[in-house]
Design an enzyme around this catalytic site. Sequence first.
Site, PDB file in Angstrom:
ATOM      1  N   LEU A   1     -19.182  -2.695   0.785  1.00 17.51           N
ATOM      2  CA  LEU A   1     -20.213  -2.187  -0.135  1.00 17.51           C
ATOM      3  C   LEU A   1     -19.831  -2.441  -1.584  1.00 17.51           C
ATOM      4  CD1 LEU A   1     -21.279   1.229   1.460  1.00 17.51           C
ATOM      5  CD2 LEU A   1     -22.553  -0.902   1.432  1.00 17.51           C
ATOM      6  N   GLY A   2     -18.930  -3.384  -1.843  1.00 19.15           N
ATOM      7  CA  GLY A   2     -18.452  -3.630  -3.209  1.00 19.15           C
ATOM      8  C   GLY A   2     -19.325  -4.595  -3.975  1.00 19.15           C
ATOM      9  N   GLY A   3     -19.482  -4.358  -5.273  1.00 16.63           N
ATOM     10  CA  GLY A   3     -20.180  -5.293  -6.146  1.00 16.63           C
ATOM     11  C   GLY A   3     -21.696  -5.230  -6.100  1.00 16.63           C
TER      12      GLY A   3
ATOM     13  N   PRO B   1     -27.350  -1.678  -8.948  1.00 17.03           N
ATOM     14  CA  PRO B   1     -28.184  -0.535  -8.570  1.00 17.03           C
ATOM     15  C   PRO B   1     -29.417  -0.947  -7.763  1.00 17.03           C
ATOM     16  CG  PRO B   1     -27.444  -0.305 -10.828  1.00 17.03           C
ATOM     17  CD  PRO B   1     -27.014  -1.670 -10.376  1.00 17.03           C
ATOM     18  N   LEU B   2     -30.037  -2.064  -8.132  1.00 16.36           N
ATOM     19  CA  LEU B   2     -31.220  -2.528  -7.418  1.00 16.36           C
ATOM     20  C   LEU B   2     -30.881  -2.913  -5.981  1.00 16.36           C
ATOM     21  CD1 LEU B   2     -34.247  -3.159  -7.756  1.00 16.36           C
ATOM     22  CD2 LEU B   2     -33.597  -5.492  -8.381  1.00 16.36           C
TER      23      LEU B   2
ATOM     24  N   TYR C   1       0.856  -1.193   0.000  1.00 13.07           N
ATOM     25  CA  TYR C   1       0.000   0.000   0.000  1.00 13.07           C
ATOM     26  C   TYR C   1       0.886   1.235   0.000  1.00 13.07           C
ATOM     27  CZ  TYR C   1      -3.788  -3.140   1.505  1.00 13.07           C
ATOM     28  OH  TYR C   1      -4.713  -4.153   1.603  1.00 13.07           O
TER      29      TYR C   1
END
Length: 290
Positions: free
Chosen positions: A217-219, A222-223, A66
């Site tokens: 909160l990945g992947g 939209p629904l 990183y």
Amino acid sequence: MSTLSTSLPGGTWTLGDLTVTRFGYGAMQLAGPGVMGPPTDHDSALAVLREVVGLGITHIDTAHAYGPRVTNQLIHEALHPYPESLHIVTKVGATRDEHGGWPAARRPEDLRRAVHENLETLGLEVLDLVNLRLGDAQGPQPGSLAEPFETLVELQRQGLIRHLGVSNATAAQIAEARAIAPIVCVQNMYNLAYRHDDKLIDELAEEGIAYVPFFPLGGFSPLQSSALSAVAARLDATPMSVALAWLLQRSPNILLIPGTSSVAHLRENVAGAGLSLSDGELAELDKIGL
């Protein structure tokens, strides 16, 4: 039973002989844009790390890649000498190229170099926990991990590593690793919408092995994102708060490592993860991943 007292959401978990708060901190976002170069605000990055310890968080996730080197150097500058209760988890198996990519670096010589680089930049004589990063940016990929994992086992025997884990791994690779040497954690992508490891999480919980999800909160489609936002609005909470709280309530072996470069956002994440979800709300949220 854990001997560490904490008011953080989720209490504690034991990684081998290391007791950590289930709410941890991921340092990746402290580096510059694209996880390359120094932070935009050096002093703010140090303040976040000091607040992490001030809040009682005892699990920091990092990697020499990183920056590269940047997050490890910041951790050292902000927190060394480290509190006895603090445990820093790092990972090896990938490096950085000049384009900001993450090419694999899993040859024995790559791993030995990476372990020594982590020791140097963190200012440690032994690393508490090292995860072997597998797969690629698209996710876990099939194939044997024997050679790289055995290299880490040898470094563990030399006294440079206390505990081992795997990251971005398939169930078969996790089983292969466990046949070679004990592991204390698995770090994979998992969240409300991405539930591929449901069965694995339950199996690991039975074995006392931690599961550390990344990209909470990945992947999301939209629904799915709209469904989460609707539940969050009803609870007067943020989607991130609901997602973190759901993860903590999903299984006792799940450890959180949300990242942020803001002290205020760090405090919000801690408070949000403490949200208590009812059985009805959990059932509604479970449908998001179907």
